[in-house]
Design a protein around this motif. Sequence first.
Motif, PDB file in Angstrom:
ATOM      1  N   ARG A  20      -5.804  -4.225   4.951  1.00 56.15           N
ATOM      2  CA  ARG A  20      -4.490  -4.581   4.425  1.00 56.15           C
ATOM      3  C   ARG A  20      -4.581  -5.550   3.258  1.00 56.15           C
ATOM      4  O   ARG A  20      -3.598  -6.171   2.900  1.00 56.15           O
ATOM      5  N   HIS A  21      -5.758  -5.702   2.679  1.00 55.23           N
ATOM      6  CA  HIS A  21      -5.866  -6.599   1.533  1.00 55.23           C
ATOM      7  C   HIS A  21      -6.617  -5.898   0.404  1.00 55.23           C
ATOM      8  O   HIS A  21      -7.460  -5.039   0.666  1.00 55.23           O
ATOM      9  N   ARG A  22      -6.273  -6.284  -0.813  1.00 53.41           N
ATOM     10  CA  ARG A  22      -6.917  -5.685  -1.977  1.00 53.41           C
ATOM     11  C   ARG A  22      -8.440  -5.823  -1.903  1.00 53.41           C
ATOM     12  O   ARG A  22      -9.178  -4.914  -2.271  1.00 53.41           O
TER      13      ARG A  22
ATOM     14  N   GLU B 112      -4.190  -1.510  -7.122  1.00 56.69           N
ATOM     15  CA  GLU B 112      -3.473  -1.383  -5.871  1.00 56.69           C
ATOM     16  C   GLU B 112      -2.099  -2.057  -5.955  1.00 56.69           C
ATOM     17  O   GLU B 112      -1.943  -3.065  -6.646  1.00 56.69           O
ATOM     18  N   ILE B 113      -1.147  -1.466  -5.248  1.00 56.23           N
ATOM     19  CA  ILE B 113       0.160  -2.125  -5.152  1.00 56.23           C
ATOM     20  C   ILE B 113       0.041  -3.209  -4.093  1.00 56.23           C
ATOM     21  O   ILE B 113      -0.307  -2.929  -2.945  1.00 56.23           O
ATOM     22  N   THR B 114       0.312  -4.442  -4.493  1.00 54.69           N
ATOM     23  CA  THR B 114       0.155  -5.537  -3.532  1.00 54.69           C
ATOM     24  C   THR B 114       1.408  -6.388  -3.489  1.00 54.69           C
ATOM     25  O   THR B 114       2.180  -6.439  -4.439  1.00 54.69           O
ATOM     26  N   ARG B 115       1.569  -7.010  -2.338  1.00 54.55           N
ATOM     27  CA  ARG B 115       2.607  -8.032  -2.212  1.00 54.55           C
ATOM     28  C   ARG B 115       1.946  -9.369  -2.496  1.00 54.55           C
ATOM     29  O   ARG B 115       0.831  -9.425  -2.991  1.00 54.55           O
TER      30      ARG B 115
ATOM     31  N   LEU C 143      -1.942  -5.555   0.663  1.00 54.27           N
ATOM     32  CA  LEU C 143      -1.655  -4.197   0.220  1.00 54.27           C
ATOM     33  C   LEU C 143      -0.321  -3.706   0.766  1.00 54.27           C
ATOM     34  O   LEU C 143       0.024  -3.969   1.908  1.00 54.27           O
ATOM     35  N   ASP C 144       0.392  -2.982  -0.077  1.00 51.89           N
ATOM     36  CA  ASP C 144       1.585  -2.280   0.397  1.00 51.89           C
ATOM     37  C   ASP C 144       1.175  -0.829   0.638  1.00 51.89           C
ATOM     38  O   ASP C 144       1.413   0.051  -0.186  1.00 51.89           O
TER      39      ASP C 144
ATOM     40  N   GLN D 176       3.885   2.033   0.675  1.00 53.07           N
ATOM     41  CA  GLN D 176       4.403   2.462  -0.624  1.00 53.07           C
ATOM     42  C   GLN D 176       3.358   3.289  -1.389  1.00 53.07           C
ATOM     43  O   GLN D 176       3.689   4.282  -2.029  1.00 53.07           O
TER      44      GLN D 176
END
Lengths: 343, 268
Positions: free
Chosen positions: A208-210, B106-109, B114-115, B118
């Motif tokens: 869940r992380h880049r 990457e689309i991130t918040r 990561l989102d 979406q």
Amino acid sequence: MTTKPQAASHSGDRTVEMSPLARWMRRNALQIGIFFIAILIWLVFVIFANGAFLSAPIYNSFMSTTPFFALMALPLTLLVIAKDIDLSFPSIMAWGMVLYSTVFALTGSTFLGLLACLAAGILAGWLNGWIVVKVGIPSLVATLGTSFFWAGVVLVLQSGSGRSLVAAKGSVIDIALTGRIEIGQVQIPMQFVWTIIIAVVMWLLLNRHRFGAHVYLVGDNQESARLMGVNADRVRIMCFVLVGMVAAFAGLVQSLELSYFWPTMGQGGGTLLQTLASVFLGGTSVFGGTGTIFGTFVGAFIIGSINAGVVAMNISGFWTQLVYGLIIVVSVGLQTVLSRRLR
Amino acid sequence: MEPLLRMVNINKTFGEVKALHDVNFEVGRNEVVGLLGDNGAGKSTLIKIVTGYYKPDHGGEVYWKGERRGRFTVSEARDLGIETVYQERALADQQPVWRNIFMGREITRRGGVLDVAQMRAVTARLMQEHMGFTSSAIAPDSPVKTFSGGERQGVAITRALHFEAELIILDEPTMGLSIAETRKVLEFVNNIKRAGKSCIFIDHNTFHVYQAADRIVVVDRGTIAGQFMKNQLTLDELVESLYRLAQTGTLDQPSSRAQANEVAPNDH
């Protein structure tokens, strides 16, 4: 599960439909597989271990010892997905303890000792990463070297002797890292709780992380990741840093549990091999690009249970390693066949 | 108006090999530039400087929309609006489509989280609208390695398109593709032109480049050997002069078309 997509030359030719459940099963086949292997091994122990696996003490026991290597197997999973390896973490465990016990002796603070220990791990991990990425030595060779180096540093600084950690007994850090939560007969060791916490953190980081997205990309195809603007060097160094930091943490946990710091901690190969076995048993590929934290977590507890189980089955402890070997080769073999058929 | 991209006196040395020698190169706004040249002529090196992958030797200048740009990274180039479809089809094979589409962007918040939902949703839409995947056997979660060559190229091209690049670079996009897939790629180049964007199109196939490009630049042994507006010569003449280049090492022509070498990129 018989629906194999056809290799069509035109898009839109694929008529095979899959239900969402079937697709989910296919995608997570390895994790489902390792989970069932764990259940199977557990059942064998329940049935043949004379009832030992039906009562709490054996679980208390392996919840307290498995974290010694399970902790490090978690960040090591990220490193292996990024297509690198680290052989030096057992030495980093002891190196972190040198700083812990030195700072503790100077300040009397277990908390400052913990910080020094983590800093030592971060430094050693960063050095591994720097040598591998910037100097360009393959990680297998580089970390073989640093493994000897840190083990040597520890022996030199300690003059080969250990240190009692009894003075830290009952401190907040001691209780937080190796205390027990009692629920009836079950005693949950804090190191087990920390294993779960670090597993959750690593899972979030990876999925869940880049950073985790880049770990997968770098391990799968480093060149294309670079071409698309991923800072591969930084990602790889960060993975080494994570392994180093958690290794130092695991060294502290193990030493506090034993109330003694052995300068030869982690040497002798047991820790190294059990940690690596957990990662590979969990379905992480040595070729990079694939792997899961869940698999490593289950893999570590399979490894951890075998020792207890073999003894409880009244088989000589000499059989333990033989059973390790069989289970690792057979289950990794199954995973390889499985993933070749599924993809 | 300043051209979209202007590169002045670009040199690139690898060890003792001079890959590029005093190259001046530009791409106009809404222009499709075909880049032709033999293996090792320096085409790939040139575009990898444009994309920020290589750093040019000291002294070269790169202007984007008339603005001088110092050293820039791949991410910075992508932020400017430069996207590339590489000949190696730069994809991570074992990863699902959505991870490939958003590779490096990457689309991130907040905090880099990561989102995923979406990214999956956008990928599903792109797959239907642009890649023509309609079957549910192929989902945003399918690993790219199960795809055919054309489909993989589709993923790479869709990726370039999605980020609304102003300059799309296609590095040998038709290599290893079937005739139908090649036609799709050429159509895609026409779409870039129609959408008002610019493109650098690199290919071995003179025929494809001639078809797609407004202007053709010939690279030879690290230098720009010459350039032609498409409407100034026929395909036969182009092939003829390339042949002469391979034979004599020079594009100098006896005919009056020699001044085509100095032609400016069209601006419209």
